[in-house]
Scaffold this motif. Structure first.
Motif, PDB file in Angstrom:
ATOM      1  N   ALA A   1       0.556  -1.241   0.284  1.00  0.00           N
ATOM      2  CA  ALA A   1      -0.459   0.265  -0.531  1.00  0.00           C
ATOM      3  C   ALA A   1       0.948   1.247   0.079  1.00  0.00           C
ATOM      4  N   PHE A   2       2.046   1.397   0.637  1.00  0.00           N
ATOM      5  CA  PHE A   2       2.993   2.751   0.741  1.00  0.00           C
ATOM      6  C   PHE A   2       3.537   2.319  -0.220  1.00  0.00           C
ATOM      7  N   MET A   3       3.736   1.876  -1.332  1.00  0.00           N
ATOM      8  CA  MET A   3       4.431   2.059  -2.393  1.00  0.00           C
ATOM      9  C   MET A   3       3.590   1.582  -3.412  1.00  0.00           C
ATOM     10  N   THR A   4       2.136   1.905  -3.524  1.00  0.00           N
ATOM     11  CA  THR A   4       1.049   2.286  -4.526  1.00  0.00           C
ATOM     12  C   THR A   4       1.262   3.324  -4.427  1.00  0.00           C
ATOM     13  N   MET A   5       0.826   4.053  -3.350  1.00  0.00           N
ATOM     14  CA  MET A   5       1.111   5.627  -3.069  1.00  0.00           C
ATOM     15  C   MET A   5       2.221   6.445  -3.449  1.00  0.00           C
ATOM     16  N   VAL A   6       3.419   5.624  -3.299  1.00  0.00           N
ATOM     17  CA  VAL A   6       4.779   6.183  -3.103  1.00  0.00           C
ATOM     18  C   VAL A   6       4.950   6.756  -4.700  1.00  0.00           C
ATOM     19  N   LEU A   7       4.291   5.681  -5.355  1.00  0.00           N
ATOM     20  CA  LEU A   7       4.203   5.379  -6.910  1.00  0.00           C
ATOM     21  C   LEU A   7       3.545   6.438  -7.426  1.00  0.00           C
ATOM     22  N   ILE A   8       2.301   6.453  -7.252  1.00  0.00           N
ATOM     23  CA  ILE A   8       0.968   7.374  -7.303  1.00  0.00           C
ATOM     24  C   ILE A   8       2.419   9.352  -7.497  1.00  0.00           C
ATOM     25  N   PHE A   9       1.942   9.053  -6.496  1.00  0.00           N
ATOM     26  CA  PHE A   9       3.301  10.876  -6.539  1.00  0.00           C
ATOM     27  C   PHE A   9       4.440  11.029  -6.819  1.00  0.00           C
ATOM     28  N   LEU A  10       5.493   9.645  -6.915  1.00  0.00           N
ATOM     29  CA  LEU A  10       6.873  10.159  -7.569  1.00  0.00           C
ATOM     30  C   LEU A  10       5.608  10.153  -9.524  1.00  0.00           C
ATOM     31  N   HIS A  11       4.808   8.936 -10.344  1.00  0.00           N
ATOM     32  CA  HIS A  11       4.668  10.000 -11.271  1.00  0.00           C
ATOM     33  C   HIS A  11       3.995  11.493 -12.091  1.00  0.00           C
ATOM     34  N   THR A  12       3.401  12.030 -10.500  1.00  0.00           N
ATOM     35  CA  THR A  12       2.901  13.069 -10.417  1.00  0.00           C
ATOM     36  C   THR A  12       4.399  14.115 -10.751  1.00  0.00           C
ATOM     37  N   PHE A  13       5.413  13.774 -10.206  1.00  0.00           N
ATOM     38  CA  PHE A  13       6.039  14.750  -9.517  1.00  0.00           C
ATOM     39  C   PHE A  13       7.458  14.078 -11.200  1.00  0.00           C
ATOM     40  N   TRP A  14       7.647  13.446 -11.616  1.00  0.00           N
ATOM     41  CA  TRP A  14       8.394  12.820 -12.472  1.00  0.00           C
ATOM     42  C   TRP A  14       7.665  13.271 -14.001  1.00  0.00           C
ATOM     43  N   GLY A  15       6.385  13.791 -14.006  1.00  0.00           N
ATOM     44  CA  GLY A  15       5.369  14.915 -15.426  1.00  0.00           C
ATOM     45  C   GLY A  15       6.327  15.732 -14.672  1.00  0.00           C
ATOM     46  N   ILE A  16       6.267  16.218 -13.978  1.00  0.00           N
ATOM     47  CA  ILE A  16       6.657  18.070 -13.932  1.00  0.00           C
ATOM     48  C   ILE A  16       8.021  18.347 -14.739  1.00  0.00           C
ATOM     49  N   ILE A  17       9.031  17.099 -13.691  1.00  0.00           N
ATOM     50  CA  ILE A  17      10.405  17.185 -14.236  1.00  0.00           C
ATOM     51  C   ILE A  17      10.415  17.141 -15.761  1.00  0.00           C
ATOM     52  N   PHE A  18      10.078  15.823 -16.590  1.00  0.00           N
ATOM     53  CA  PHE A  18       9.727  15.885 -17.819  1.00  0.00           C
ATOM     54  C   PHE A  18       9.739  16.606 -18.684  1.00  0.00           C
ATOM     55  N   PHE A  19       8.443  17.056 -18.740  1.00  0.00           N
ATOM     56  CA  PHE A  19       7.820  18.105 -19.347  1.00  0.00           C
ATOM     57  C   PHE A  19       8.541  19.449 -19.315  1.00  0.00           C
ATOM     58  N   HIS A  20       9.101  19.731 -17.969  1.00  0.00           N
ATOM     59  CA  HIS A  20       9.673  20.997 -18.376  1.00  0.00           C
ATOM     60  C   HIS A  20      11.064  20.136 -18.816  1.00  0.00           C
ATOM     61  N   GLY A  21      12.430  19.432 -19.077  1.00  0.00           N
ATOM     62  CA  GLY A  21      13.150  18.786 -19.622  1.00  0.00           C
ATOM     63  C   GLY A  21      13.062  18.958 -21.335  1.00  0.00           C
ATOM     64  N   CYS A  22      11.628  18.333 -20.976  1.00  0.00           N
ATOM     65  CA  CYS A  22      11.325  18.742 -22.828  1.00  0.00           C
ATOM     66  C   CYS A  22      10.765  20.081 -23.335  1.00  0.00           C
ATOM     67  N   GLU A  23      10.504  20.195 -22.469  1.00  0.00           N
ATOM     68  CA  GLU A  23       9.889  22.427 -22.898  1.00  0.00           C
ATOM     69  C   GLU A  23      11.684  23.339 -22.979  1.00  0.00           C
ATOM     70  N   HIS A  24      12.498  22.719 -22.107  1.00  0.00           N
ATOM     71  CA  HIS A  24      13.564  23.618 -22.211  1.00  0.00           C
ATOM     72  C   HIS A  24      14.532  22.903 -22.732  1.00  0.00           C
ATOM     73  N   ARG A  25      14.553  22.123 -23.613  1.00  0.00           N
ATOM     74  CA  ARG A  25      15.622  20.677 -23.955  1.00  0.00           C
ATOM     75  C   ARG A  25      15.721  20.386 -22.926  1.00  0.00           C
ATOM     76  N   CYS A  26      16.011  20.177 -21.699  1.00  0.00           N
ATOM     77  CA  CYS A  26      17.064  19.612 -20.780  1.00  0.00           C
ATOM     78  C   CYS A  26      17.734  17.994 -20.897  1.00  0.00           C
ATOM     79  N   TRP A  27      17.685  17.437 -21.354  1.00  0.00           N
ATOM     80  CA  TRP A  27      18.166  16.293 -21.702  1.00  0.00           C
ATOM     81  C   TRP A  27      18.444  15.657 -20.600  1.00  0.00           C
ATOM     82  N   TRP A  28      18.848  15.799 -19.657  1.00  0.00           N
ATOM     83  CA  TRP A  28      19.737  15.708 -18.026  1.00  0.00           C
ATOM     84  C   TRP A  28      18.106  15.408 -17.920  1.00  0.00           C
TER      85      TRP A  28
END
Length: 254
Positions: free
Chosen positions: A159-186
């Motif tokens: 249950a705790f792992m499920t919760m952390v993955l839900i929040f991680l996907h949310t944070f990863w979405g923000i970081i990933f889209f920022h990288g795509c938008e500003h061409r920060c491939w790292w």
């Protein structure tokens, strides 16, 4: 068992509250989140199909091979999810251009930052839904957790792992889209590495400390990173906490 089911349900309630507070049921946000969930579902379907074919084509008696195929399936699924996240970003970028062209004031009703957040929530909700359904189905029996001396914390830690993955996907979405938008491939590479790390840590189970601790450390790092990319700062966070302690409502631009 009741505690395990309660903890699973609590993780779902926390995410529902997060969605209600931050998305606020706007049509555009709901659409972006729903399509994001669909993209995650398609990536899971394709990766599961490839893994199923690989298992059927191999020798089921070869345990090292089957374990290797399982590891391959998990890693391939992670890479495919991130590939679909990139495809979704490209789709949303085209959608924003269309919304700007159709709007009277030349502005999109939703920014790419908001889309990144909502898309991440969509990915996380679908991921969590599949995990939670499987957990609740297993909890109904007929087996008994820990009957052979194994840990009885399977449902609780899941249950705790499920919760952390839900929040991680949310944070990863923000970081990933920022990288795509500003061409920060790292930044994109960092999201992929974090995703592989968290998924790979689950192979430490039933040594649950080996999976939960690294996952929550990654979540804390991703949360702070996403907060900073979204325009947050330590000063803003400190002022917000002070407002909560004093009982006052935080004011924008104050």
């Amino acid at each position: 068992m009741a505690w395990d089911q309660w903890s699973t349900g609590t993780s779902a309630v926390l995410v529902v509250v997060l969605v209600h507070v931050c998305i606020r049921s706007t049509v555009t946000s709901i659409t972006v989140g729903s399509v994001g969930a669909f993209f995650w579902l398609v990536s899971l379907l394709l990766s599961s199909l490839i893994w199923f074919i690989a298992v059927k084509a191999s020798d089921p008696q070869d345990e090292p091979l089957q374990k290797g195929l399982l590891i391959f399936g998990v890693m391939f699924s992670v890479l495919l999810q991130e590939a679909f996240r990139f495809l979704y970003y490209k789709l949303l970028r085209k959608a924003i251009e269309g919304l700007v062209a159709l709007s009277e004031d030349g502005c999109s009703p939703i920014s790419i930052q908001q889309m990144a957040y909502v898309a991440g929530v969509g990915f996380g909700l679908m991921s969590g839904a599949f995990s939670m359904i499987n957990l609740l189905a297993d909890s109904l029996g007929p087996g008994t957790v820990g009957i052979h001396g194994d840990s009885q914390l399977y449902f609780l830690t899941s249950a705790f792992m499920t919760m952390v993955l839900i929040f991680l996907h949310t944070f990863w979405g923000i970081i990933f889209f920022h990288g795509c938008e500003h061409r920060c491939w790292w930044e994109i590479a960092a999201v992929v590495i974090m995703h592989l790390t968290v998924s790979g840590s689950t192979f430490c189970n039933p040594l649950y400390v080996g999976s939960l601790v690294p996952s929550y450390l990654v979540m804390a790092t991703a949360a702070a990173w996403a907060y900073m990319l979204s325009g947050g700062s330590a000063r803003n966070l400190r002022r917000f906490l002070l407002c909560l302690q004093s009982g006052a409502s935080p004011q924008l631009g104050s």
